[in-house]
Structure formats: structure tokens, C-alpha cells
Design a protein around this motif. Structure first.
Motif, PDB file in Angstrom:
ATOM      1  N   ARG A   1      20.974  18.648   1.858  1.00  0.00           N
ATOM      2  CA  ARG A   1      20.433  19.517   0.819  1.00  0.00           C
ATOM      3  C   ARG A   1      20.747  18.998  -0.581  1.00  0.00           C
ATOM      4  O   ARG A   1      19.991  19.192  -1.531  1.00  0.00           O
ATOM      5  N   TYR A   2      21.903  18.329  -0.713  1.00  0.00           N
ATOM      6  CA  TYR A   2      22.346  17.831  -2.017  1.00  0.00           C
ATOM      7  C   TYR A   2      22.224  16.311  -2.132  1.00  0.00           C
ATOM      8  O   TYR A   2      22.728  15.724  -3.083  1.00  0.00           O
ATOM      9  N   ARG A   3      21.597  15.701  -1.134  1.00  0.00           N
ATOM     10  CA  ARG A   3      21.418  14.245  -1.094  1.00  0.00           C
ATOM     11  C   ARG A   3      22.765  13.527  -1.058  1.00  0.00           C
ATOM     12  O   ARG A   3      22.917  12.434  -1.587  1.00  0.00           O
ATOM     13  N   PHE A   4      23.754  14.176  -0.401  1.00  0.00           N
ATOM     14  CA  PHE A   4      25.064  13.564  -0.210  1.00  0.00           C
ATOM     15  C   PHE A   4      25.084  12.676   1.023  1.00  0.00           C
ATOM     16  O   PHE A   4      26.032  11.914   1.216  1.00  0.00           O
ATOM     17  N   GLY A   5      24.074  12.819   1.887  1.00  0.00           N
ATOM     18  CA  GLY A   5      24.057  12.111   3.149  1.00  0.00           C
ATOM     19  C   GLY A   5      23.382  12.974   4.197  1.00  0.00           C
ATOM     20  O   GLY A   5      22.494  13.780   3.884  1.00  0.00           O
ATOM     21  N   LEU A   6      23.840  12.850   5.438  1.00  0.00           N
ATOM     22  CA  LEU A   6      23.302  13.646   6.537  1.00  0.00           C
ATOM     23  C   LEU A   6      24.477  14.084   7.398  1.00  0.00           C
ATOM     24  O   LEU A   6      25.113  13.262   8.071  1.00  0.00           O
ATOM     25  N   GLY A   7      24.768  15.369   7.363  1.00  0.00           N
ATOM     26  CA  GLY A   7      25.909  15.917   8.073  1.00  0.00           C
ATOM     27  C   GLY A   7      26.288  17.250   7.455  1.00  0.00           C
ATOM     28  O   GLY A   7      25.521  17.841   6.681  1.00  0.00           O
ATOM     29  N   GLU A   8      27.473  17.707   7.765  1.00  0.00           N
ATOM     30  CA  GLU A   8      27.917  19.018   7.276  1.00  0.00           C
ATOM     31  C   GLU A   8      29.427  18.985   7.099  1.00  0.00           C
ATOM     32  O   GLU A   8      30.145  18.315   7.840  1.00  0.00           O
ATOM     33  N   TYR A   9      29.914  19.706   6.094  1.00  0.00           N
ATOM     34  CA  TYR A   9      31.356  19.863   5.980  1.00  0.00           C
ATOM     35  C   TYR A   9      31.692  21.263   5.507  1.00  0.00           C
ATOM     36  O   TYR A   9      30.885  21.956   4.887  1.00  0.00           O
ATOM     37  N   LYS A  10      32.924  21.676   5.828  1.00  0.00           N
ATOM     38  CA  LYS A  10      33.388  23.016   5.517  1.00  0.00           C
ATOM     39  C   LYS A  10      34.735  22.933   4.810  1.00  0.00           C
ATOM     40  O   LYS A  10      35.647  22.253   5.282  1.00  0.00           O
TER      41      LYS A  10
ATOM     42  N   LYS B   1      24.218  12.048  15.315  1.00  0.00           N
ATOM     43  CA  LYS B   1      23.461  10.798  15.317  1.00  0.00           C
ATOM     44  C   LYS B   1      22.653  10.676  14.023  1.00  0.00           C
ATOM     45  O   LYS B   1      22.022  11.637  13.586  1.00  0.00           O
ATOM     46  N   ALA B   2      22.693   9.514  13.408  1.00  0.00           N
ATOM     47  CA  ALA B   2      22.039   9.178  12.134  1.00  0.00           C
ATOM     48  C   ALA B   2      22.763   9.778  10.936  1.00  0.00           C
ATOM     49  O   ALA B   2      22.345   9.570   9.799  1.00  0.00           O
ATOM     50  N   GLY B   3      23.866  10.497  11.151  1.00  0.00           N
ATOM     51  CA  GLY B   3      24.616  11.045  10.038  1.00  0.00           C
ATOM     52  C   GLY B   3      25.313   9.977   9.224  1.00  0.00           C
ATOM     53  O   GLY B   3      25.684   8.919   9.733  1.00  0.00           O
ATOM     54  N   PHE B   4      25.519  10.257   7.939  1.00  0.00           N
ATOM     55  CA  PHE B   4      26.215   9.326   7.042  1.00  0.00           C
ATOM     56  C   PHE B   4      26.651  10.090   5.806  1.00  0.00           C
ATOM     57  O   PHE B   4      26.229  11.227   5.571  1.00  0.00           O
ATOM     58  N   ASN B   5      27.492   9.461   5.011  1.00  0.00           N
ATOM     59  CA  ASN B   5      27.972  10.051   3.760  1.00  0.00           C
ATOM     60  C   ASN B   5      27.856   8.998   2.666  1.00  0.00           C
ATOM     61  O   ASN B   5      28.366   7.878   2.814  1.00  0.00           O
TER      62      ASN B   5
ATOM     63  N   GLY C   1      26.481  10.072  19.298  1.00  0.00           N
ATOM     64  CA  GLY C   1      27.628  10.955  19.420  1.00  0.00           C
ATOM     65  C   GLY C   1      27.862  11.839  18.217  1.00  0.00           C
ATOM     66  O   GLY C   1      26.983  12.024  17.364  1.00  0.00           O
ATOM     67  N   GLU C   2      29.073  12.423  18.156  1.00  0.00           N
ATOM     68  CA  GLU C   2      29.491  13.276  17.051  1.00  0.00           C
ATOM     69  C   GLU C   2      30.840  12.788  16.522  1.00  0.00           C
ATOM     70  O   GLU C   2      31.723  12.405  17.297  1.00  0.00           O
ATOM     71  N   ARG C   3      30.983  12.817  15.201  1.00  0.00           N
ATOM     72  CA  ARG C   3      32.194  12.333  14.533  1.00  0.00           C
ATOM     73  C   ARG C   3      32.792  13.471  13.718  1.00  0.00           C
ATOM     74  O   ARG C   3      32.100  14.098  12.906  1.00  0.00           O
ATOM     75  N   TYR C   4      34.084  13.740  13.906  1.00  0.00           N
ATOM     76  CA  TYR C   4      34.791  14.777  13.153  1.00  0.00           C
ATOM     77  C   TYR C   4      35.974  14.147  12.428  1.00  0.00           C
ATOM     78  O   TYR C   4      36.723  13.348  13.011  1.00  0.00           O
ATOM     79  N   THR C   5      36.155  14.531  11.174  1.00  0.00           N
ATOM     80  CA  THR C   5      37.329  14.111  10.414  1.00  0.00           C
ATOM     81  C   THR C   5      37.856  15.290   9.600  1.00  0.00           C
ATOM     82  O   THR C   5      37.125  16.233   9.289  1.00  0.00           O
ATOM     83  N   LEU C   6      39.125  15.203   9.257  1.00  0.00           N
ATOM     84  CA  LEU C   6      39.785  16.203   8.427  1.00  0.00           C
ATOM     85  C   LEU C   6      40.185  15.547   7.121  1.00  0.00           C
ATOM     86  O   LEU C   6      40.956  14.585   7.122  1.00  0.00           O
ATOM     87  N   GLY C   7      39.653  16.035   6.012  1.00  0.00           N
ATOM     88  CA  GLY C   7      39.985  15.490   4.702  1.00  0.00           C
ATOM     89  C   GLY C   7      41.093  16.296   4.045  1.00  0.00           C
ATOM     90  O   GLY C   7      41.013  17.527   3.980  1.00  0.00           O
ATOM     91  N   ILE C   8      42.131  15.616   3.572  1.00  0.00           N
ATOM     92  CA  ILE C   8      43.239  16.259   2.872  1.00  0.00           C
ATOM     93  C   ILE C   8      43.239  15.769   1.429  1.00  0.00           C
ATOM     94  O   ILE C   8      43.577  14.612   1.153  1.00  0.00           O
ATOM     95  N   ILE C   9      42.819  16.643   0.532  1.00  0.00           N
ATOM     96  CA  ILE C   9      42.811  16.360  -0.906  1.00  0.00           C
ATOM     97  C   ILE C   9      43.925  17.191  -1.517  1.00  0.00           C
ATOM     98  O   ILE C   9      44.084  18.372  -1.200  1.00  0.00           O
TER      99      ILE C   9
END
Length: 236
Positions: free
Chosen positions: A57-66, A132-136, A222-230
Motif C-alpha cells: 500500500r505504501y510501496r515499501f515492498g510486498l509483505g506485512e508487518y505489525k 512468495k514474491a515478498g520483499f522489502n 514459503g513464508e519468512r518471519y522476523t522480529l525487529g528490535i528497534i
């Protein structure tokens, strides 16, 4: 979930050397498989999160984060509080090398109070999901005037098993030269510590700022999950 990893076992000198030389460091098996699986399982628990971003939606890539909400899950709060004191001396050395008049407190609560005093009160740790096809796209996670120059990402499932492609990408802008690309494939449970904005690189006339960005290459399956710590909080 409790953080089972003892940060006292980390070689601080080796960590500082890796960050100074490369702008990143990988520490193996910070989280257990069970902890990783639990974080993925909780992805669909809406009460844990304050905001969901659909990247396309924001042209950040293809995927989702919370973004997680306060109070943070104990394991995330523990990671923030335990790793920050290891990284603050590195950050302060970087500021001195670049003659930037910033000094980061050694105690994490003192730093987060600086964020809150500046109106940055929103939690920034986040969990990211790609199919699949997701990116950042290449980016930096700044969120306001107050930011910590180092952040972390934890890998919650296994490359080349749970997904293919989806490599972690860093770029570094070099003075009077083309940018350098770095491609990394940490394993499940590993933590990658890396530069948020810029780091000092020694040139012929002293240290200069080398700007760095990060992103994720396209997933093939497949599916890729990561946890970001800022470590800093956000305005919104």
C-alpha cells in the motif's frame, strides 16, 4: 516466554570489532526454536499489536508487518534491555570518531526516557511476514529526531527450509565510490545486529559517515518471519 540466552557470554570485544569493521554482527542461536515458534504463533493475536502495515500500500515492498504495543511481551522487553548496554558504548565511540556531540546513556531506561521527553512514545519493535514474491525495499528505521544508531533483527524460521530467497540485504554508501551490497542468510534463532543510519569508516583524512540501508530480497517460496528490535520509540 523467557529469554534463555545469557548476554554475559557474548564477547564484547569481538562484537565491537565486527560492528566497527562491517557495520553488522551475527550472534547465533539467541532464541530457541520454541521461542521462535511461539512468536510466529502469536502473529494473529491482535491484542499484542498497535498497528499493521501492508507494505504494498505504501510501496515499501510486498509483505506485512505489525508493531507491538506497550506493554511489550517479556521476551522483547528483555532483549531490548539486555542488548542496549552492550551496544551503547559502540554507538558512543562512533559519535566520538565522527565528532558528533551525542552521548547515549548506558542505561536503557534513561535512553527511552529521552525518546518520551521528545514525544516519541510509540513502541517500535515489530514482527514481519513475507510470502512468495515478498520483499522489502531499502530503507532506514528512524521514526523521529531521537534515534539509536544500531538495531537488531531476529530470524524466526529457517532459510532454505521454510522459505527460499528472502536474503537480508545491507547497502553501504562509500565516499567517492559506488555503494557496496552485503547479502546475509542468518539461521533460525540467530540475531543480526546492524547499523540503523550511518557508521564511521576511516578514510585518508580521518573518519567519514558511511550511510547504510537495509531490505529483504524477493522470496521464491514459503513464508519468512522476523522480529525487529528497534531501541528508540516513534512519534506515531
Amino acid at each position: 516466554m523467557e529469554a534463555l540466552f545469557d548476554v554475559k557470554s557474548i564477547d564484547n570485544d569481538a562484537l565491537a570489532e565486527a560492528m566497527n569493521q562491517n557495520g553488522y554482527a551475527v550472534i547465533n542461536k539467541i532464541l530457541t526454536d520454541e521461542q521462535c515458534d511461539e512468536l510466529i504463533k502469536n502473529y494473529n493475536q491482535p491484542n499484542l499489536y498497535r498497528k499493521t502495515v501492508v507494505m504494498e500500500r505504501y510501496r515499501f515492498g510486498l509483505g506485512e508487518y505489525k508493531y507491538f504495543n506497550y506493554p511489550l511481551p517479556n521476551i522483547i522487553n528483555t532483549l531490548r534491555n539486555n542488548f542496549y548496554p552492550l551496544l551503547a558504548p559502540i554507538a558512543n565511540n562512533w559519535m566520538r570518531a565522527l565528532n558528533i556531540p551525542i552521548s547515549y546513556p548506558i542505561v536503557y531506561n534513561d535512553f527511552i526516557q529521552l525518546c518520551h521527553d521528545s514525544g516519541q512514545t510509540k513502541a517500535t519493535p515489530l514482527i514481519l511476514k513475507y510470502g512468495k514474491a515478498g520483499f522489502n525495499t531499502l530503507h532506514q528505521d528512524l521514526y523521529g529526531d531521537i534515534y539509536f544508531p544500531i538495531q537488531m533483527v531476529l530470524f524466526l524460521n529457517e532459510t532454505d527450509v521454510d522459505y527460499t530467497g528472502g536474503e537480508f540485504v545491507l547497502t553501504q554508501q562509500n565516499i567517492r565510490a559506488q555503494s557496496k551490497a552485503i547479502v546475509l542468510k542468518p539461521k533460525k534463532g540467530d540475531i543480526l545486529i546492524f547499523t540503523t543510519n550511518f557508521r564511521p569508516v576511516k578514510g585518508s583524512k580521518g573518519y567519514y559517515r558511511a550511510t547504510m540501508k537495509h531490505g529483504v530480497s524477493e522470496l521464491h517460496s514459503g513464508e519468512r518471519y522476523t522480529l525487529g528490535i528497534i531501541f528508540h520509540d516513534a512519534l506515531s
